[in-house]
Design a protein around this motif. Sequence first.
Motif, PDB file in Angstrom:
ATOM      1  N   ASP A   1      -2.190  15.593  -5.151  1.00 44.37           N
ATOM      2  CA  ASP A   1      -3.531  15.080  -5.441  1.00 44.37           C
ATOM      3  C   ASP A   1      -3.571  13.628  -4.993  1.00 44.37           C
ATOM      4  O   ASP A   1      -3.025  12.745  -5.644  1.00 44.37           O
ATOM      5  N   GLN A   2      -4.188  13.367  -3.868  1.00 36.24           N
ATOM      6  CA  GLN A   2      -4.115  12.050  -3.250  1.00 36.24           C
ATOM      7  C   GLN A   2      -4.752  10.945  -4.084  1.00 36.24           C
ATOM      8  O   GLN A   2      -4.532   9.764  -3.813  1.00 36.24           O
ATOM      9  N   SER A   3      -5.512  11.294  -5.080  1.00 36.45           N
ATOM     10  CA  SER A   3      -6.122  10.273  -5.928  1.00 36.45           C
ATOM     11  C   SER A   3      -5.156   9.746  -6.988  1.00 36.45           C
ATOM     12  O   SER A   3      -5.455   8.769  -7.674  1.00 36.45           O
ATOM     13  N   ASP A   4      -4.009  10.373  -7.139  1.00 35.08           N
ATOM     14  CA  ASP A   4      -3.022   9.996  -8.155  1.00 35.08           C
ATOM     15  C   ASP A   4      -2.003   9.041  -7.532  1.00 35.08           C
ATOM     16  O   ASP A   4      -1.203   9.439  -6.684  1.00 35.08           O
ATOM     17  N   SER A   5      -2.021   7.779  -7.932  1.00 32.41           N
ATOM     18  CA  SER A   5      -1.138   6.764  -7.342  1.00 32.41           C
ATOM     19  C   SER A   5       0.175   6.593  -8.104  1.00 32.41           C
ATOM     20  O   SER A   5       0.998   5.747  -7.739  1.00 32.41           O
ATOM     21  N   ARG A   6       0.397   7.363  -9.143  1.00 32.32           N
ATOM     22  CA  ARG A   6       1.569   7.138  -9.980  1.00 32.32           C
ATOM     23  C   ARG A   6       2.902   7.345  -9.253  1.00 32.32           C
ATOM     24  O   ARG A   6       3.846   6.567  -9.474  1.00 32.32           O
TER      25      ARG A   6
ATOM     26  N   SER B   1       0.857  -1.184   0.000  1.00 32.26           N
ATOM     27  CA  SER B   1       0.000   0.000   0.000  1.00 32.26           C
ATOM     28  C   SER B   1       0.891   1.231   0.000  1.00 32.26           C
ATOM     29  O   SER B   1       2.054   1.166   0.414  1.00 32.26           O
TER      30      SER B   1
END
Length: 311
Positions: free
Chosen positions: A177-182, A168
Motif C-alpha cells: 500500500d504505497q500510502s503507508d510510509s512506515r 525520500s
Amino acid sequence: MPTERPSVPLPLQIADQLRARIEDQVYPLGEKLPSQRLLADEFGVSRETIKGALDRLESEGFIKTRQGARSEVTRTQGASAPGEEADETSVVRSRRIHTDARRDDADAHSLESVIKRAFMEKDVTLDALSLTTESLGRHLGNQLDAVGRGDLRPDSITLRLLLPSGDSPPAYPAAVDQSDSRPFERWRRSADGHLTELKNKILMARDSGGSTTDIRLEIKRVEITPTVKLYILNNETLLFGVYALAPRNMILDDDSVVRALDVLGLQSNLFYHSATDSETQGHLYFTEFQAMFDGLWRHAHGMLKLYPPGR
C-alpha cells in the motif's frame, strides 16, 4: 528482519533472524551482538521482545548474556551446544562466496576476511555502495577497534560510502500500500543507527592513545536505491552481491504487520573478483564496477559529508 511467519511468536521470529546471522558469520564466534536498544530499533519492537529472542538464543547455546553487557556469540553453525548433537541443517548452512577463479576457500573471500586482509596494508581504501552499513560497519568496527588499540597501524584509512539519501522513500523497503510510509521510516531509523555506530568507531579509533592512523570517512547520500551491494578494497579486490526483491510481512514499531516489498541483504550471495586476476574475467569485473562507483561518486546529485568533523 523478522521472517514471513506472523503466526510464530515475535521473539522466535527475531531469534531465527539473529541465529541466521550467527550461522552466516555476520556475528562470528566471540563477536558481541548489537545492544538491545539497537536491535529494538532495527526490528521495530520493544526491548522486552528483543530480550525474549536473546533468551531463546542463549538457551540454545548460541550466545552468552551477562548483566549490563552485550550478548556474546559462543556457538556458530559448526559447533553444537553442550550435550547436544549438531543440527545437520545448520552445519551445512553458510554464506556462499562465489569466485570466477579456481578456488574453493569461501572463508578466504568473505567480507570479514577481505576487510581483515585490507587492514594489513600500509594505506587502506574502501569504496562501498549499499542500502545500509549493517554488515560492513560490523566488520569495519572490529578492525577500527584494533587500530585504536594500536594492534594495527596503517598509515591511512580512506572510506567512501555511497548511500541512499534517506530524505525520500527508496524503491524498497516499501509497503504494498504505497500510502503507508512506515516501512520507510523503520528502514531509515535502522540505517541511521548503523551509520552512527560506524562514525563513533572512527572517532574512538582516532582519539585513542594507541593510534597514529589518519582516518577519513566520506559519505555521499544520493537519490538512488542500490540494486547491488558493492565493496572495493585497496584498489584491488571486489565483492558484490545482488539485492533480490521479494514481498514479505514486516513487523512495525507497534508489533503490527504490514505487507511490504523488501530485500534480505544479509542473505545475498557475494561474488569475489580481483583486479590482478588476468587469467579470468575478474579484472574486467573489477574495472567495470570501479568505473560505475566512480561515476556515481562524481556525478550523482547528493550531499558529501566528511568525518571526523572539522577535516
